[in-house]
Scaffold this motif. Structure first.
Motif, PDB file in Angstrom:
ATOM      1  N   THR A 120      -0.498  -7.150   0.194  1.00  0.00           N
ATOM      2  CA  THR A 120       0.543  -6.723   1.140  1.00  0.00           C
ATOM      3  C   THR A 120       0.358  -5.265   1.529  1.00  0.00           C
ATOM      4  O   THR A 120       0.421  -4.894   2.718  1.00  0.00           O
ATOM      5  N   LEU A 121       0.121  -4.428   0.519  1.00  0.00           N
ATOM      6  CA  LEU A 121      -0.085  -3.011   0.811  1.00  0.00           C
ATOM      7  C   LEU A 121      -1.360  -2.777   1.616  1.00  0.00           C
ATOM      8  O   LEU A 121      -1.403  -1.906   2.492  1.00  0.00           O
ATOM      9  N   GLU A 122      -2.398  -3.545   1.321  1.00  0.00           N
ATOM     10  CA  GLU A 122      -3.645  -3.390   2.076  1.00  0.00           C
ATOM     11  C   GLU A 122      -3.454  -3.786   3.540  1.00  0.00           C
ATOM     12  O   GLU A 122      -4.006  -3.145   4.439  1.00  0.00           O
ATOM     13  N   MET A 123      -2.666  -4.840   3.801  1.00  0.00           N
ATOM     14  CA  MET A 123      -2.363  -5.213   5.181  1.00  0.00           C
ATOM     15  C   MET A 123      -1.574  -4.115   5.874  1.00  0.00           C
ATOM     16  O   MET A 123      -1.854  -3.756   7.019  1.00  0.00           O
ATOM     17  N   GLN A 124      -0.602  -3.539   5.139  1.00  0.00           N
ATOM     18  CA  GLN A 124       0.170  -2.438   5.715  1.00  0.00           C
ATOM     19  C   GLN A 124      -0.731  -1.233   5.995  1.00  0.00           C
ATOM     20  O   GLN A 124      -0.622  -0.581   7.041  1.00  0.00           O
ATOM     21  N   ARG A 125      -1.634  -0.968   5.049  1.00  0.00           N
ATOM     22  CA  ARG A 125      -2.538   0.165   5.240  1.00  0.00           C
ATOM     23  C   ARG A 125      -3.451  -0.073   6.441  1.00  0.00           C
ATOM     24  O   ARG A 125      -3.676   0.838   7.259  1.00  0.00           O
ATOM     25  N   GLU A 126      -3.964  -1.303   6.565  1.00  0.00           N
ATOM     26  CA  GLU A 126      -4.859  -1.604   7.690  1.00  0.00           C
ATOM     27  C   GLU A 126      -4.123  -1.439   9.015  1.00  0.00           C
ATOM     28  O   GLU A 126      -4.655  -0.848   9.958  1.00  0.00           O
ATOM     29  N   ARG A 127      -2.882  -1.955   9.080  1.00  0.00           N
ATOM     30  CA  ARG A 127      -2.109  -1.807  10.318  1.00  0.00           C
ATOM     31  C   ARG A 127      -1.801  -0.344  10.603  1.00  0.00           C
ATOM     32  O   ARG A 127      -1.863   0.109  11.745  1.00  0.00           O
ATOM     33  N   PHE A 128      -1.479   0.392   9.552  1.00  0.00           N
ATOM     34  CA  PHE A 128      -1.182   1.812   9.740  1.00  0.00           C
ATOM     35  C   PHE A 128      -2.425   2.563  10.211  1.00  0.00           C
ATOM     36  O   PHE A 128      -2.348   3.429  11.088  1.00  0.00           O
TER      37      PHE A 128
END
Length: 581
Positions: A417-425
């Motif tokens: 979840t955090l990696e997806m958020q990081r990628e989007r950010f």
């Protein structure tokens, strides 16, 4: 990062527990086989376990050596990463960069490097062909422009001659029209006159016929020779004869007048025919002039079309050259992007291999603990109790393994979840950064144009590598006439000052555009950055600064404030500074 560390710890714990489960299963299987082998002693079984422990320790030793090798290679890759960063930020030529990168390639055994030399050579060949084509197009364009200028000049000259002819034509045509109107009037008058004379001739002819018929019936008296009419004895024959002769003279006169009028009519009709012939000749001349004028106009139009087609071809070739130049200029960035992608992939591969080796080491260490526990239980328990104990321990370890797997799964889910958020950010940050970088480039170039510089700046923003990692690297190219003109350090002091000023102004404008109304930076202080600029350059730069509408403070050791409405001179004498007059 804390979650990644927690995930690694959970993976190591799970690997150790899995190692214990595997070893316990192996020991139970061996104990069950040992129960069937009645002749086997406890000492032999312990020796077998100790041999397994020694094998696991050898596996751990080899694993540590393997990890050390991976870590050594990882350090080498990290050093190559640092060297690449220094190489990219320096002024090293692209050929030298490619040679140094080629020396680093053994660090990336699975990487497939692009044939950049081939691409550069092919692109330069295309560029050379395009430049040659552009030169030929320039020659064709100049020739077409000269031809257009010549044909346009001929057209303008012919239009002047045509205007003079039109004046002559209008004058002659007007005169001819007046004369034709006159001849028409005369012909109508003559026709009326002839018709009137013919009417009179018919009346006179009728009278002559009537008198002739009467006189033809006259009778002469043989005695007195008196002529008379039997039907009209009272008719005066002599008077009738005189009347007949009179009418015959009138008829002759009328016929003569008719002939005269007919001759005059023929003369007028001949004059009219000549006038019409002259008018047709004049119209033919006008048509010829108009055709020649249309021919000149058509020639100019065709030549103009040829010039436009040549200009379009010139623009297409120039655009192709610019694209090839941009492609050549972007190769340096692509080279480093690709190589940094190799670095990231190799880093990830080595880190993954190290993690797997450490998990195997952890599993082997846990297996050793299990084997040692089995030896202790073997020394203390009877064979049947040993198998029972091993099975009980296996159930406990399996339960711990399930719990560890659950914890690892939870950490994996949270980490994903955090990696997806990081990628989007990162994608959003890259978009924002590149938007501002593009705006900064555009505004800087506007100021460079306003201050009279022929240099332009191109910023290349963040890029996404093949590995998915974003390179937060801003590459700057300085261009002159669309061509890369080298590093900033190679510029003259005056050129560098112009670029510095344009960049400062662009940064200030970009900052102000992101501020609330009334909260921007109105004051701009330039401290001795214009010393190397000549007077013409200063004039254009001051004009650009004055057009900003803000407050600008220029600090200089020279007399460069003539373009400003206010000037403050500081005089330093005897180690003291004072305001001069």
């Amino acid at each position: 990062m804390p979650l990644s560390e927690k995930k690694q710890q959970a993976a190591l714990e799970l690997a150790g527990l899995d190692g214990r489960v595997e070893m316990l299963q192996e020991q139970i299987r061996k104990e069950e086989e040992t129960g069937a082998e009645r002749g086997r002693t406890r000492a032999e079984r312990i020796a077998s376990l100790e041999a397994a422990i020694a094998a696991k320790r050898e596996q751990i030793r080899i694993g540590h050596e393997t990890v050390a090798g991976y870590e050594t290679r990882l350090v080498a890759v990290q050093q190559a990463d640092e060297a690449l960063q220094l190489l990219e930020s320096g002024d090293t030529a692209l050929d030298e960069c490619l040679e140094k990168i080629r020396e680093m390639m053994p660090l990336f055994p699975d990487a497939r490097q692009t044939d950049w030399n081939g691409i550069i050579t092919g692109t330069k060949e295309k560029l050379q062909t395009a430049v040659s084509g552009l030169s030929d197009c320039d020659t064709s364009l100049k020739q077409a422009e000269r031809e257009l200028e010549e044909k346009t000049e001929n057209w303008e000259q012919f239009k002047n001659k045509y205007a003079a002819f039109c004046e002559e034509y209008n004058e002659q045509s007007g005169k001819a029209a007046d004369k034709l109107r006159e001849t028409d009037v005369r012909l109508r008058n003559l026709a009326g006159c002839i018709e009137e004379l013919r009417h009179k001739r018919r009346i006179v002819s009728a009278g002559i016929d009537e008198l002739s018929n009467k006189l033809a019936g006259s009778v002469t008296c043989p005695a007195c020779r008196h002529n008379f009419l039997i039907a009209e004895p009272q008719f005066d024959i002599e008077a009738g004869m005189r009347e007949l002769k009179l009418r015959q003279r009138q008829l002759t006169e009328i016929n003569g007048r008719i002939e005269d009028k007919q001759e005059e009519t023929g003369s007028v009709e001949l004059q009219q025919s000549r006038l019409n012939h002259g008018r047709r000749t004049l119209e033919a001349r006008r048509t010829e002039w108009e055709q020649q004028l249309a021919g000149h106009e058509r020639a100019v139009r065709n030549t103009t079309r040829s010039v436009e087609e040549t200009e379009n071809r010139h623009r297409r070739i120039a655009a192709g050259i610019t694209a090839l130049q941009n492609e050549i200029e972007s190769i340096r960035r692509k080279v480093f992007d690709e190589t940094f992608g190799f670095v990231d992939e190799r880093n990830a591969s080595l880190s993954r291999s190290i993690r797997m080796e450490k998990e195997d080491i952890q599993a082997a260490a846990c297996a050793i603990d299990t084997l040692q526990g089995t030896i202790r239980e073997l020394n203390e328990a009877v064979p049947s109790d040993l198998i029972s104990t091993l099975r009980s321990t296996l159930r406990e370890v399996r339960e711990k393994s399930r719990e560890a797997a659950g914890r690892k799964t939870a950490v994996d889910a949270e980490l994903r979840t955090l990696e997806m958020q990081r990628e989007r950010f990162i994608q959003f940050k890259t978009y924002l950064a590149n938007t501002k970088i593009e705006a900064l480039s555009r505004i800087t170039n506007e100021f460079l144009q306003n201050i009279g510089s022929d240099i332009r700046i191109r910023f290349d923003g963040y890029t996404v590598l093949k590995s998915g990692k974003v390179r937060e690297k801003i590459s700057i190219s300085l261009l002159r006439d669309g061509m890369d003109c080298g590093s900033f350090g190679k510029f003259s002091a005056g050129e560098a000052a112009r670029v510095n000023l344009a960049t400062i102004l662009a940064m200030q404008k970009l900052v102000n555009s992101n501020c609330d109304d009334g909260k921007g930076l109105d004051l701009l202080v330039l401290d001795e950055i214009l010393e190397a600029v000549d007077e013409a350059g200063l004039a254009s730069m001051f004009e650009a600064l004055n057009s900003l509408g803000g407050t600008v403070l220029v600090v200089s050791h020279g007399n460069v404030a003539e373009g400003y409405p206010h000037k403050l001179v500081i005089v330093k004498e005897n180690c003291e500074s004072r305001i001069g007059e």
